[in-house]
Design an enzyme around this catalytic site. Sequence first.
Site, PDB file in Angstrom:
ATOM      1  N   CYS A  52       0.838  -1.201   0.000  1.00  0.00           N
ATOM      2  CA  CYS A  52       0.000   0.000   0.000  1.00  0.00           C
ATOM      3  C   CYS A  52       0.878   1.258   0.000  1.00  0.00           C
ATOM      4  O   CYS A  52       1.845   1.343   0.754  1.00  0.00           O
ATOM      5  CB  CYS A  52      -0.918   0.000   1.219  1.00  0.00           C
ATOM      6  SG  CYS A  52      -2.048   1.417   1.274  1.00  0.00           S
ATOM      7  N   CYS A  56      -0.041   5.053   6.891  1.00  0.00           N
ATOM      8  CA  CYS A  56      -0.730   4.862   8.174  1.00  0.00           C
ATOM      9  C   CYS A  56       0.266   4.277   9.183  1.00  0.00           C
ATOM     10  O   CYS A  56       0.814   3.190   8.957  1.00  0.00           O
ATOM     11  CB  CYS A  56      -1.931   3.941   8.001  1.00  0.00           C
ATOM     12  SG  CYS A  56      -3.117   4.499   6.733  1.00  0.00           S
ATOM     13  N   CYS A  59       0.055   0.508  10.349  1.00  0.00           N
ATOM     14  CA  CYS A  59      -0.292  -0.551   9.400  1.00  0.00           C
ATOM     15  C   CYS A  59       0.918  -1.313   8.880  1.00  0.00           C
ATOM     16  O   CYS A  59       1.888  -0.727   8.386  1.00  0.00           O
ATOM     17  CB  CYS A  59      -1.079   0.041   8.234  1.00  0.00           C
ATOM     18  SG  CYS A  59      -1.697  -1.237   7.103  1.00  0.00           S
ATOM     19  N   CYS A  96     -16.239  -9.936   5.225  1.00  0.00           N
ATOM     20  CA  CYS A  96     -15.646  -8.674   4.785  1.00  0.00           C
ATOM     21  C   CYS A  96     -14.343  -8.937   4.041  1.00  0.00           C
ATOM     22  O   CYS A  96     -13.511  -9.729   4.488  1.00  0.00           O
ATOM     23  CB  CYS A  96     -15.390  -7.776   5.994  1.00  0.00           C
ATOM     24  SG  CYS A  96     -14.867  -6.106   5.547  1.00  0.00           S
ATOM     25  N   CYS A 128     -19.243  -7.417   2.919  1.00  0.00           N
ATOM     26  CA  CYS A 128     -18.677  -6.111   3.232  1.00  0.00           C
ATOM     27  C   CYS A 128     -17.330  -5.987   2.535  1.00  0.00           C
ATOM     28  O   CYS A 128     -16.651  -6.995   2.303  1.00  0.00           O
ATOM     29  CB  CYS A 128     -18.513  -5.977   4.749  1.00  0.00           C
ATOM     30  SG  CYS A 128     -17.674  -4.464   5.302  1.00  0.00           S
ATOM     31  N   CYS A 188     -20.025   1.192   7.690  1.00  0.00           N
ATOM     32  CA  CYS A 188     -19.261   0.634   8.800  1.00  0.00           C
ATOM     33  C   CYS A 188     -18.081   1.567   9.033  1.00  0.00           C
ATOM     34  O   CYS A 188     -17.200   1.688   8.176  1.00  0.00           O
ATOM     35  CB  CYS A 188     -18.783  -0.774   8.447  1.00  0.00           C
ATOM     36  SG  CYS A 188     -17.702  -1.530   9.686  1.00  0.00           S
ATOM     37  N   ARG A 260     -18.604  -2.971  17.295  1.00  0.00           N
ATOM     38  CA  ARG A 260     -17.776  -4.164  17.095  1.00  0.00           C
ATOM     39  C   ARG A 260     -16.505  -4.122  17.930  1.00  0.00           C
ATOM     40  O   ARG A 260     -15.713  -3.184  17.824  1.00  0.00           O
ATOM     41  CB  ARG A 260     -17.422  -4.336  15.616  1.00  0.00           C
ATOM     42  CG  ARG A 260     -16.615  -5.621  15.331  1.00  0.00           C
ATOM     43  CD  ARG A 260     -16.457  -5.869  13.846  1.00  0.00           C
ATOM     44  NE  ARG A 260     -17.757  -6.052  13.236  1.00  0.00           N
ATOM     45  CZ  ARG A 260     -18.188  -5.359  12.176  1.00  0.00           C
ATOM     46  NH1 ARG A 260     -17.416  -4.444  11.627  1.00  0.00           N
ATOM     47  NH2 ARG A 260     -19.379  -5.587  11.676  1.00  0.00           N
TER      48      ARG A 260
END
Length: 343
Positions: A52, A56, A59, A96, A128, A188, A260
């Site tokens: 990616c 972040c 991550c 998901c 999802c 979400c 969640r």
Amino acid sequence: MIKNNWTREEIEEIYNLPFMDLVYRAATVHRQFNDPQEVQISTLLSIKTGGCPEDCSYCSQAARYHTDVKVQKLMELDEVLSAAQRAKDAGSSRFCMGAAWREVRDNKDFDKVLGMVQGVNSMGLEVCCTLGMLTESQAEKLKDAGLYAYNHNVDTSEEHYEDVISTRTFADRLNTIDNVRKAKISVCSGGIIGLGESDGDRIGMLKTLANMPQHPDSVPINNLVPIKGTPLGDQEPASIWDMVRTIATARILMPKSMVRLSAGRLDMTYEGQTLCFMAGANSIFSGDVLLTTPNPAVKNDQELFQILSIKPREAFKDSKKASVEFQVTPTAGKALGIEEVTV
């Protein structure tokens, strides 16, 4: 009372309640709007891992960090459908799929994802996706393919956001959520605690979520799982007390949302997770891995559910409830000028 105009002072007052009072109030609200013995089980699969371009700080999949994650191309349809079937057999009602992209691009990979959505939807699972930023037209395509929900977390408060991520803005995240909502896809959206934020940042994050035009249908609350090689690799996760306090406040602010209990459960005791359920958490991710981070084994979740007499939530329960609520009897139909009524 459902409201979308919470002030910071109101949220601070709730968040800072004595711990036992806060949990009691959250549990009371939870029982007003939800079945306290019912928990939604979701499974999260990384369909495209690593590489990616974003930064972040938490991550493992950011290309610029040196972690143990190996870049993997987009999975094939049959692999995804097999994983979805295993999830369904293990009791999940929502599946998901996550891809380590900054944003969705209109190309062959997106077409493959649309096929995955169609396939998982046909299995009777709530499907999802979390694929990064979306345009309105891309959200519409996902909706047409059968997407039930889209995850796009705000992560933290707007004020703390730039300390965690610089490659996209807080406004970018809100824009994607708006595009998802316009397409009538279930939203979400939640966040992560343990990012070095203050209590004020947690309050700010919850204020953003609770004051959206409609509360997110699902609100994941994650505890940081430190990954070696990332800027937050040596950061201490938040305590269980902070997790419970954040979940309880989210439950009071957003009574009807699924809250969640997400990343970070592996280091929680059964007692700690039970406190989270008492405070209003009614959804978990099941499976040994969440994208690239470890998660409790399915057998452990089954054992905890048995101890607490928790039952899994069925798929599409809200949709089924709505169809029942809006059924019209023949007598009422005539009063409304409806000649033919299906009951």
